[in-house]
Design a protein around this motif. Structure first.
Motif, PDB file in Angstrom:
ATOM      1  N   ASN A 335       0.833  -1.193   0.000  1.00  0.00           N
ATOM      2  CA  ASN A 335       0.000   0.000   0.000  1.00  0.00           C
ATOM      3  C   ASN A 335       0.875   1.252   0.000  1.00  0.00           C
ATOM      4  N   ALA A 336       1.827   1.279  -0.939  1.00  0.00           N
ATOM      5  CA  ALA A 336       2.738   2.416  -1.054  1.00  0.00           C
ATOM      6  C   ALA A 336       3.130   2.557  -2.511  1.00  0.00           C
ATOM      7  N   THR A 337       2.481   3.445  -3.191  1.00  0.00           N
ATOM      8  CA  THR A 337       2.796   3.632  -4.604  1.00  0.00           C
ATOM      9  C   THR A 337       3.466   4.966  -4.871  1.00  0.00           C
ATOM     10  N   SER A 338       3.446   5.839  -3.875  1.00  0.00           N
ATOM     11  CA  SER A 338       4.092   7.133  -4.067  1.00  0.00           C
ATOM     12  C   SER A 338       4.460   7.680  -2.704  1.00  0.00           C
ATOM     13  N   GLY A 339       5.215   8.776  -2.698  1.00  0.00           N
ATOM     14  CA  GLY A 339       5.501   9.414  -1.432  1.00  0.00           C
ATOM     15  C   GLY A 339       6.961   9.672  -1.197  1.00  0.00           C
ATOM     16  N   LEU A 340       7.346   9.587   0.019  1.00  0.00           N
ATOM     17  CA  LEU A 340       8.624  10.082   0.483  1.00  0.00           C
ATOM     18  C   LEU A 340       9.435   8.985   1.108  1.00  0.00           C
ATOM     19  N   VAL A 341      10.711   9.045   0.985  1.00  0.00           N
ATOM     20  CA  VAL A 341      11.583   8.091   1.642  1.00  0.00           C
ATOM     21  C   VAL A 341      12.420   8.814   2.649  1.00  0.00           C
ATOM     22  N   SER A 342      12.582   8.228   3.808  1.00  0.00           N
ATOM     23  CA  SER A 342      13.412   8.879   4.800  1.00  0.00           C
ATOM     24  C   SER A 342      14.248   7.855   5.519  1.00  0.00           C
ATOM     25  N   PHE A 343      15.552   8.020   5.470  1.00  0.00           N
ATOM     26  CA  PHE A 343      16.450   7.179   6.244  1.00  0.00           C
ATOM     27  C   PHE A 343      17.251   8.086   7.141  1.00  0.00           C
ATOM     28  N   SER A 344      16.945   8.041   8.449  1.00  0.00           N
ATOM     29  CA  SER A 344      17.629   8.929   9.369  1.00  0.00           C
ATOM     30  C   SER A 344      18.971   8.362   9.766  1.00  0.00           C
ATOM     31  N   LYS A 345      19.990   9.207   9.845  1.00  0.00           N
ATOM     32  CA  LYS A 345      21.264   8.744  10.370  1.00  0.00           C
ATOM     33  C   LYS A 345      21.232   8.829  11.882  1.00  0.00           C
ATOM     34  N   THR A 346      20.098   9.254  12.446  1.00  0.00           N
ATOM     35  CA  THR A 346      19.995   9.328  13.888  1.00  0.00           C
ATOM     36  C   THR A 346      18.973   8.340  14.369  1.00  0.00           C
ATOM     37  N   LYS A 347      18.969   8.151  15.672  1.00  0.00           N
ATOM     38  CA  LYS A 347      17.996   7.292  16.276  1.00  0.00           C
ATOM     39  C   LYS A 347      16.740   8.079  16.617  1.00  0.00           C
ATOM     40  N   THR A 348      16.737   9.366  16.394  1.00  0.00           N
ATOM     41  CA  THR A 348      15.634  10.200  16.811  1.00  0.00           C
ATOM     42  C   THR A 348      14.666  10.449  15.675  1.00  0.00           C
ATOM     43  N   LYS A 349      13.391  10.301  15.935  1.00  0.00           N
ATOM     44  CA  LYS A 349      12.383  10.469  14.898  1.00  0.00           C
ATOM     45  C   LYS A 349      12.322  11.913  14.401  1.00  0.00           C
ATOM     46  N   ASN A 350      12.703  12.867  15.268  1.00  0.00           N
ATOM     47  CA  ASN A 350      12.603  14.245  14.810  1.00  0.00           C
ATOM     48  C   ASN A 350      13.636  14.570  13.753  1.00  0.00           C
ATOM     49  N   VAL A 452      20.695   2.644  14.555  1.00  0.00           N
ATOM     50  CA  VAL A 452      20.866   4.020  14.094  1.00  0.00           C
ATOM     51  C   VAL A 452      19.564   4.623  13.558  1.00  0.00           C
ATOM     52  N   GLY A 453      18.493   3.879  13.535  1.00  0.00           N
ATOM     53  CA  GLY A 453      17.202   4.393  13.089  1.00  0.00           C
ATOM     54  C   GLY A 453      16.111   3.447  13.514  1.00  0.00           C
ATOM     55  N   SER A 454      14.970   3.982  13.930  1.00  0.00           N
ATOM     56  CA  SER A 454      13.886   3.107  14.374  1.00  0.00           C
ATOM     57  C   SER A 454      12.611   3.915  14.555  1.00  0.00           C
ATOM     58  N   GLN A 455      11.494   3.211  14.598  1.00  0.00           N
ATOM     59  CA  GLN A 455      10.244   3.809  15.036  1.00  0.00           C
ATOM     60  C   GLN A 455       9.297   2.709  15.478  1.00  0.00           C
ATOM     61  N   PRO A 456       8.429   2.991  16.461  1.00  0.00           N
ATOM     62  CA  PRO A 456       7.434   2.022  16.896  1.00  0.00           C
ATOM     63  C   PRO A 456       6.217   2.036  15.989  1.00  0.00           C
ATOM     64  N   ALA A 457       5.395   0.994  16.081  1.00  0.00           N
ATOM     65  CA  ALA A 457       4.129   0.953  15.346  1.00  0.00           C
ATOM     66  C   ALA A 457       3.123   1.880  16.017  1.00  0.00           C
ATOM     67  N   VAL A 458       2.320   2.553  15.194  1.00  0.00           N
ATOM     68  CA  VAL A 458       1.302   3.483  15.681  1.00  0.00           C
ATOM     69  C   VAL A 458       0.056   3.309  14.827  1.00  0.00           C
ATOM     70  N   ASP A 459      -1.100   3.224  15.457  1.00  0.00           N
ATOM     71  CA  ASP A 459      -2.350   2.975  14.741  1.00  0.00           C
ATOM     72  C   ASP A 459      -3.354   4.086  15.013  1.00  0.00           C
ATOM     73  N   GLY A 460      -3.318   5.154  14.223  1.00  0.00           N
ATOM     74  CA  GLY A 460      -4.348   6.182  14.279  1.00  0.00           C
ATOM     75  C   GLY A 460      -4.283   7.072  15.498  1.00  0.00           C
ATOM     76  N   ILE A 461      -3.123   7.688  15.765  1.00  0.00           N
ATOM     77  CA  ILE A 461      -2.979   8.645  16.852  1.00  0.00           C
ATOM     78  C   ILE A 461      -3.154  10.053  16.297  1.00  0.00           C
ATOM     79  N   SER A 462      -3.689  10.949  17.102  1.00  0.00           N
ATOM     80  CA  SER A 462      -3.891  12.331  16.668  1.00  0.00           C
ATOM     81  C   SER A 462      -2.581  12.936  16.199  1.00  0.00           C
ATOM     82  N   SER A 463      -2.645  13.684  15.101  1.00  0.00           N
ATOM     83  CA  SER A 463      -1.438  14.343  14.594  1.00  0.00           C
ATOM     84  C   SER A 463      -0.950  15.426  15.550  1.00  0.00           C
TER      85      SER A 463
END
Length: 613
Positions: A335-350, A452-463
């Motif tokens: 379910n990904a046909t377009s969009g953005l790619v992001s590979f962080s060199k940090t462990k921080t999502k920001n 060096v990069g990670s994120q948890p699963a999230v299901d429909g949290i307020s932006s």
């Protein structure tokens, strides 16, 4: 036409302006940058400039892009940056001939920065050790001297690599002008009072050529922090105090950056000396356009504001989401046909993907990703000048001069335990989102898999959620769990075999080493959306997509960090030998689990296995 002649001929009620671009890393990005430049050309810039990668690393692409924009049907007065750094002997002559043949008449002469992994600036061609040598050489060759208009750099906040006083640096600037420079373009800055004081000192030295200030609107907090550090830019306390509270809200940061740039330009122009501005676009278009519209220099009068969409959508349910959100291994993975790619060199999502709109004309709405869509002109814009991104002053004393793999494991663990606030792959402290999966990250790191990069699963949290939210504060955000780490070759083999046997279509991976070997189980040009948001009045925004081309680009960046770090130790030292070995032998691995409704899916898969946990 020479820029000096265009400046002298410029008239009208508004100042002139120029736009700076860098050659994108991918073919798609290159093609789309030409289209983006064509759109920005309607804003009537006096000229555009094209950057030159350290050591000539972007030589062919820089020349190609400059040739295209200079020629019909674009016919934009084009300035090519040219550096002395690590240039092979004779290459500068070849470049000048090629530039001349393309009809380009404007050169920005720079010393430049070391390319990635180099220990220091090396004058490979003994004729050129400083920018002034390049200016003198061009002026000494009759066919070059008559053809080229030459610009040089000025440093209102001081040169980041220079131990000289401000007066001594201005003396050097005067020497470059006396050698034949026609104008000065400054390094980016944000302290207007300091800039205006510097201009007065420059004029007092007898320098009369046009000074064109470099303006870089703040696009994201991460990019702002990184580039101001890289360039040695002084950040006024007022700017830092006002921007820091906004740093997790991409739209507010972008809006603030537009307004701040407008205020800077108005104050500078009102002083009377400065008649033009040079915009460092980072290959992004919207902020520059909004700044010019806010100044009413484009003929359009658009209000620049911080308004956000006020409509709050109803909470999403299984029934309201529609079939595209029903997860099966195939639908979740594809379910990904377009969009953005992001590979962080940090462990921080920001420092990671925070949503660019998928439409090509608006790729830079939320450019908080480490890269961006690999089709985007701004793809890989973390260091548009091709430097290493690391200096000796970045070496943290608590990194402890590692001499063994165990030392590196301890360093990464110290970061997770907040004993140190940076690693070579993390510019800042662990963010709150990563803290939610801290036990899992520590378990991986203890295993010798340096995350060096990670994120948890999230299901429909307020932006608007303080930990996971991004984009307009009126939507809902989703995430699939993924993790990136370095491991040895034996473990990479085991991971690949385990996913093939037990993944059942739910788990995708990419892995590569510094030698150029690549593996993965994503077919062809498949792309995995791992972060997306739903906002009123907008298409679904896929802010983080992991696919092969971007992973390989990030891999090159990641291994260059090891090489740069290694280069700061003497060749025979244990530290140098260790870090060189890591750069050659370790594998960078990215693993994605598509069941975003199960927060433990990725970690259960990894830890309930025969992988040695």
């Amino acid at each position: 036409m020479k820029l000096s002649e265009k400046i002298n001929a410029h008239g009208g009620s508004r100042p002139f302006y120029t736009f700076e671009f860098f050659p994108p890393r991918t073919n798609q990005g290159f093609e789309n940058l030409v289209a983006r430049i064509s759109r920005l050309a309607t804003l009537d810039p006096l000229a555009i400039s094209v950057t030159w990668g350290a050591g000539g690393s972007t030589k062919d692409r820089s020349l190609e892009l400059a040739g295209i924009t200079q020629s019909h049907p674009y016919s934009l007065a084009t300035m090519l940056h040219l550096t002395c750094t690590n240039m092979q002997e004779g290459l500068i002559d070849d470049v000048l001939e090629s530039v001349k043949d393309r009809g380009i008449q404007n050169i920005l002469a720079l010393r430049g920065d070391p390319p990635r992994g180099k220990e220091e600036w090396i004058p490979s061609d003994p004729r050129f050790t400083h920018a002034i040598d390049l200016v003198r050489y061009i002026r000494s060759v009759p066919e070059y001297s008559s053809h080229f208009c030459i610009g040089v750099a000025g440093y209102p906040d001081g040169h980041p690599d220079s131990p000289l006083s401000e007066d001594a640096e201005i003396d050097n600037l005067k020497a470059k002008v006396d050698a034949g420079a026609d104008f000065i373009i400054t390094q980016l800055f944000y302290d207007v009072d300091q800039f205006l004081r510097w201009v007065k000192k420059v004029r007092a030295k007898g320098i009369t050529v046009p000074i064109i200030p470099g303006i870089m609107p703040v696009q994201t907090y991460a990019t702002f922090a990184r580039l101001t550090k890289l360039c040695g830019t002084k950040v006024p306390k007022k700017l830092e105090d006002e921007l820091t509270p906004l740093k997790h809200d991409d739209r507010l940061v972008k809006d603030y950056g537009v307004n701040y740039a407008i205020e800077m330009i108005r104050k500078i122009h009102s002083d009377g000396d400065i008649q033009g501005f040079h915009f460092c676009t980072l290959n992004l278009e919207k902020s520059v356009q909004r700044v010019l519209e806010g100044l009413q220099w484009t003929g359009a009068v658009n209000e620049v504001s911080n308004k956000l969409i006020a409509d709050i959508p109803a909470p999403l349910t299984e029934n309201s989401q529609g079939t595209e959100f029903l997860i099966t291994p195939s639908s979740a993975a594809n379910n990904a046909t377009s969009g953005l790619v992001s590979f962080s060199k940090t462990k921080t999502k920001n420092e990671m993907g925070k949503g660019e709109v998928n439409d090509a004309a608006s790729w830079d709405d939320f450019p908080n990703g480490r890269f961006g869509d690999f089709k985007s002109p701004a793809f890989g814009n973390q260091d548009p000048w091709g430097g290493s991104g690391m200096t000796r002053t970045d070496i943290h004393p608590q990194w402890a001069n590692p001499k063994s793999s165990e030392d590196l494991t301890r360093m990464f663990m110290s970061y997770l335990e907040s004993k140190i606030t940076t690693t070579p792959f993390s510019d800042g402290a662990l963010c709150p989102e990563s803290v939610t999966i801290l036990p899992q990250l520590k378990k991986l790191t203890q295993r010798g898999w340096w995350t060096v990069g990670s994120q948890p699963a999230v299901d429909g949290i307020s932006s608007a959620d303080e930990t996971f939210g991004w984009g307009p504060r009126s939507g809902w955000v989703f995430q699939k769990a993924f993790v990136e780490f370095f491991c040895d070759g034996k473990d990479a083999d085991a991971i690949e075999a385990y996913i093939a046997e037990k993944g059942q279509g739910w788990v995708h991976y990419f892995m590569a080493n510094g030698k150029g070997d690549f593996r993965g189980n994503v077919a062809g040009d498949g792309r995995n959306a791992v972060t997306w948001g739903i906002f009123p009045g907008s298409e679904i925004l896929q802010s983080t997509i992991i696919e092969r081309e971007s992973f390989i680009t990030w891999k090159e960046e990641a291994f260059s960090i090891w090489k740069s770090w290694a280069s700061f130790y003497r060749p025979a030292s244990p530290e140098r030998q260790l870090l060189d070995e890591v750069a050659k032998e370790r594998w960078l691995v990215s693993i994605i689990h598509h069941d975003y409704k199960n927060a433990d899916a990725l970690w259960t898969f990894l830890f309930d296995s025969e992988l040695g946990f």
